[in-house]
Design an enzyme around this catalytic site. Structure first.
Site, short mmCIF file in Angstrom:
data_model
loop_
_atom_site.label_atom_id
_atom_site.label_comp_id
_atom_site.label_asym_id
_atom_site.label_seq_id
_atom_site.Cartn_x
_atom_site.Cartn_y
_atom_site.Cartn_z
N HIS B 67 0.82 -1.20 0.00
CA HIS B 67 0.00 0.00 0.00
C HIS B 67 0.87 1.27 0.00
O HIS B 67 0.58 2.24 -0.69
CB HIS B 67 -0.92 -0.06 1.23
N GLU B 70 2.19 1.82 -3.40
CA GLU B 70 1.12 2.38 -4.24
C GLU B 70 1.07 3.91 -4.09
O GLU B 70 1.04 4.64 -5.08
CB GLU B 70 -0.22 1.74 -3.84
N HIS B 71 1.10 4.39 -2.84
CA HIS B 71 1.09 5.84 -2.61
C HIS B 71 2.30 6.50 -3.29
O HIS B 71 2.17 7.54 -3.92
CB HIS B 71 1.17 6.14 -1.11
N GLU B 142 -4.25 8.14 7.47
CA GLU B 142 -5.16 7.18 6.84
C GLU B 142 -5.43 6.01 7.81
O GLU B 142 -6.57 5.59 7.99
CB GLU B 142 -4.56 6.67 5.52
#
Lengths: 425, 431
Positions: B67, B70-71, B142
């Site tokens: 993840h 991905e960012h 997040e």
């Protein structure tokens, strides 16, 4: 852009809007009923659709009704309750498969329409009113639904800000109903209200899909016998805020603080300056290139989400971010600075071009779903405005930095609401 | 370029595997304004133990890295890729799941430019210590946002219960502590291992000309060189058949308790249509037992045990599958008990009637048709099916072939009390 054939048929008491298109594998019927948002009726209106779908004359229980939907190849039926400015809108949606994609099926559309008419006009009754058992059950569900808003902190903070900011203005009322008003609703009062809503609400019916406009309009008219009426829409006023910005802080046992800053603008959907306002909001906070995202998130790493939202039917703008409590003052300061940047016209070519490109993209994409098409039409219907998609696209293109800045200058901060958690260790 | 026509759905898919191994799929959608493109790698949060490309020993990477990667893909030496998409009128996004990382955009104009931007940015990593550090604050927020979300907590809490060792139990975003360990070198290691074209798929759906788009993608790829592909070696711990933990309660600032009950299933060794049949049997079973027309729902709703948040979910991915049932309830203990009883009765054939089967199947066929209105659904699900060696377009024909026997056999084989677990979120005040 694909040209879908749109037609409107004015009938006594309501309008039928048809959109003929072959691009979907389903056909959709949407009924929208709107009435003034009022403290006395908001909770009954929130409850009513749930009672109606708990049983019809032909299928006298929720399970029996759902069985009929499943038999129609899982026809989708749902209702929701929303606000358009100071009006309360109930929406009933029925979506059924287009039988040309199924082996040996026919008449699905007619059966779906009959089922929808059953819900609205032939509910299951006992001694002439809704069964008490059903009303009690749905009252309990509604109470639980309202109570659980507290559990979703992002949603809670949004609703709380609106409630605090608008006070006695009807817009303060939540479309989902008021907890304190559920208890006093009884079967008789709800049934009386149901008849009144059916007779007096402003009704729009939309049919989207692989249909023939005239034929389907005639079918709608024979299945949905709404009476003639003279309904006057409510004029929504943005209202005036307090002399000084109000600050409201609330504490709960949570990890992330929710900062919601409420603002007013005098520009609403029907205003000639609306599209400039929409562009201004886009530059300010609607996208990942916008000022709030770039400055609060990308430059300072203060938040995961940092955005602004515009409710154009009211003239309400909210700035939102999820932050650590210790960064409260810093974030408020950056957000206010960015709003000033907007008002001073400190807008780059890149920012305005990106914003226009994405707004146009959004609008064109909305035509790819039945509900998106209906929402665009309904913006116009609910505000008595004529701004078809093509004109809207042209208006976006025509907005200049000066006009976006002038629109931003109408924004005034009203209330800063902060829901925060425990102290940092 | 091969062309497959799916008559019943009135859809056509074009496919080609390029020389570098990339699978490209194009589904022209007439009458739509928008084109939706996904570029997906078969790599997600569970792939945390593997042999890096060019090495010989297994490494274990920090939780949440897929993840995080991905960012970080969006940031380049010359700025943020979101800016470029915005300028080209495209709305871009990305998501990471247990087994996939997808980058995507939707746009109504500049389709070639946007497709090129999508491919190029994913094939051109740029990580520095400074940008990696900056992202830790954003992802930290997040994670905290999800920490406050009771629906996410009860969902993930149950997965944590079900699995004792398998990395599906690790939160996709990791924790504030685990992401603190991530360095740019970790990101390059993961990137070089999992982002080879051979491990990826490009899916284009929208009002496009298939031949033209395929040629465009081919041209783009032919200008780039990639190392020889090596099969990715991943390692997963042996997972016991029994649930790791029977029950857990989480206290949060909520008004209404939340209850989820679930069971895991052993990794399936079926492939192709047999596997699709198994997946569909699972979702039909849950619909028949817990759907709105099931006696269970009606009774529980009428007695106030559940409300309309009640639902169910079945997940089947590379190496694991599980089913979850639940929702808000003022009496989570009774609800959990009833759900387990309902499942155990179904194992013995209870509630599984021809009538319920016929209805559930019709509903599923209709839902599948409806889903084909959505370019997002088509691209994301087609890719998921392809990575799992299934074909999305087989769904309706396979459903039409299935019988009640498929469902009863599935229930008999998969439902076992020792595989059950439950998780509640309860209000803090009553602690």
């Amino acid at each position: 852009m694909e040209t879908t054939r749109e037609q409107t048929f004015a009938k006594p008491g309501y309008n039928i809007h048809t959109i003929e298109t072959e691009k979907f594998k389903t056909n959709t019927i949407i009924i929208k009923m709107r009435a003034p948002l009022q403290k006395e009726t908001v909770t009954m209106r929130a409850l009513l659709p749930h009672v109606l779908q708990s049983g019809t004359e032909n299928a006298p229980s929720a399970a029996a009704f759902r069985t009929e939907l499943d038999e129609l190849y899982g026809a989708l039926f749902f209702s929701d309750s929303t606000k358009k400015g100071n009006e309360h809108v109930l929406t009933f949606t029925m979506e059924a498969a287009n039988e040309k994609y199924l082996h040996g099926e026919n008449g699905l559309f007619d059966r779906a329409l009959t089922l929808l008419a059953d819900v609205l006009f032939r509910p299951h009754l006992k001694e002439g009113v809704f069964p008490d058992k059903v009303v009690q059950q749905e009252k309990r569900s509604l109470e639980q639904r309202i109570r659980s808003i507290y559990d979703d902190k992002t949603r809670y903070a949004s609703l709380k800000l609106v409630e605090e900011m608008y006070g006695d203005d009807p817009y303060a009322l939540p479309a989902g109903g008021l907890l304190g008003k559920v208890g006093s609703i009884d079967t008789a009062s709800l049934y009386t209200y149901y008849q009144k809503a059916l007779a007096e609400d402003i009704i729009d019916i939309f049919v989207i899909g692989d249909v023939k406009a005239e034929e389907v309009a005639a079918k709608i008219e024979s299945h949905l016998p709404f009476q003639n009426r003279t309904a006057t829409p409510v004029q929504t006023e943005p209202g005036t805020g307090p002399q000084e910005v109000r600050e409201i802080h609330e504490k709960q046992d949570i990890n992330q603080g929710k900062l919601n800053i409420g603002c007013r603008t005098t520009i609403t959907y029907g205003d000639p300056q609306f599209v400039a306002m929409q562009v201004a909001n886009g530059i300010f906070g609607a996208f990942s290139h916008s000022k709030l995202f770039m400055n609060v998130r990308e430059k300072e790493s203060l938040a995961y989400y940092a955005a602004s939202r515009l409710d154009s039917h009211k003239g309400f703008v909210a700035m939102l971010a999820g932050i650590d409590q210790k960064n409260y003052e810093k974030t408020v300061r950056i957000m206010k600075e960015q709003l000033e940047e907007m008002k001073n016209g400190h807008i780059s070519d890149l920012e305005i071009n990106q914003t226009k490109a994405l707004l146009k993209n959004q609008l064109q994409e909305s035509a790819d779903t039945a509900r998106g098409l209906v929402e665009v039409l309904y913006h116009n219907l609910a505000s008595g405005t004529k701004r078809p998609i093509n004109q809207w696209l042209e208006e976006i293109d025509a907005v200049t930095k000066e006009r976006a800045a002038a629109a931003a200058q109408t924004i005034t901060i009203d209330t800063v609401y902060f829901l925060s958690g425990k102290e940092e260790e | 370029m091969e062309k497959t026509v799916f008559d019943q759905m009135n859809e056509t898919v074009y496919h080609e595997q390029l020389d570098n191994g990339l699978n490209v799929y194009i589904l022209p959608k007439k009458g739509f304004n928008k084109t939706y493109v996904t570029f997906t790698t078969n790599y997600g949060s569970i792939d945390n133990d593997f042999i890096p490309n060019g090495e010989t020993e297994f490494v274990h990477v920090p939780d949440g890295i897929a993840h995080f990667l991905e960012h970080k893909m969006f940031e380049k030496a010359d700025g943020d890729v979101f800016q470029k998409f915005s300028s080209q009128g495209a709305s871009a996004n990305a998501f990471t799941s247990f087994t996939r990382t997808a980058y995507l955009f939707s746009a109504t104009s500049n389709i070639k430019e946007n497709t090129e931007t999508l491919i190029d940015f994913v094939q051109d990593p740029y990580f520095t210590e400074q940008t990696v550090e900056k992202e830790k604050g954003i992802i930290g927020q997040e994670i905290r946002m999800y920490d406050d979300n009771p629906d996410w907590r009860v969902y993930f809490g149950l997965i944590e219960n079900l699995y004792k060792d398998h990395p599906v139990k690790i939160d996709i975003a990791g924790t504030v502590e685990s992401i603190a360990e991530i360095t740019k070198d970790h990101l390059y290691t993961c990137y070089n291992t999992f982002y080879h074209p051979v491990n990826m798929s490009l899916f284009i759906v929208g009002p496009v000309d298939a031949g033209e788009m395929m040629a465009f993608v081919k041209e783009n790829q032919s200008k780039k060189s990639f190392p020889e592909p090596v099969p990715v070696e991943r390692r997963f711990p042996e997972e016991a058949e029994k649930a790791g933990l029977e029950h857990k309660e989480i206290r949060m600032s909520v008004n209404t308790p939340k209850c989820e009950v679930g069971f895991k299933m052993p990794a399936s060794d079926r492939t192709g249509k047999d596997k699709l049949r198994e997946e569909l049997a699972a979702s039909l079973l849950l619909e028949m037992l817990f759907g709105r027309t099931a006696g269970f729902y009606e009774k529980a709703y009428e007695s106030g045990l559940i409300d309309d948040t009640f639902g169910f979910d079945y997940t089947a991915e590379r190496g694991f599958s599980f089913a979850l049932v639940g929702g808000d309830s003022n009496d989570p203990s009774t609800l959990a008990e009833r759900i387990q009883t309902q499942l155990l009765e179904a194992k013995e054939g209870g509630h599984l009637t021809e009538e319920a089967f016929g209805r559930a199947r019709k509903k599923k066929i209709g839902a599948t048709l409806r889903a084909f209105n959505s370019p997002e659904y088509i691209a994301n699900q087609f890719t998921r099916y392809q990575f799992n060696e299934l074909n999305l377009f087989d769904t309706v024909p396979v459903l039409e072939e299935m019988t009640l026997q498929d469902v009863t056999a599935f229930a008999k084989e998969m439902i076992k009390a020792e595989r059950f677990s439950s998780c509640f979120v309860l209000p803090k005040e009553t602690a």
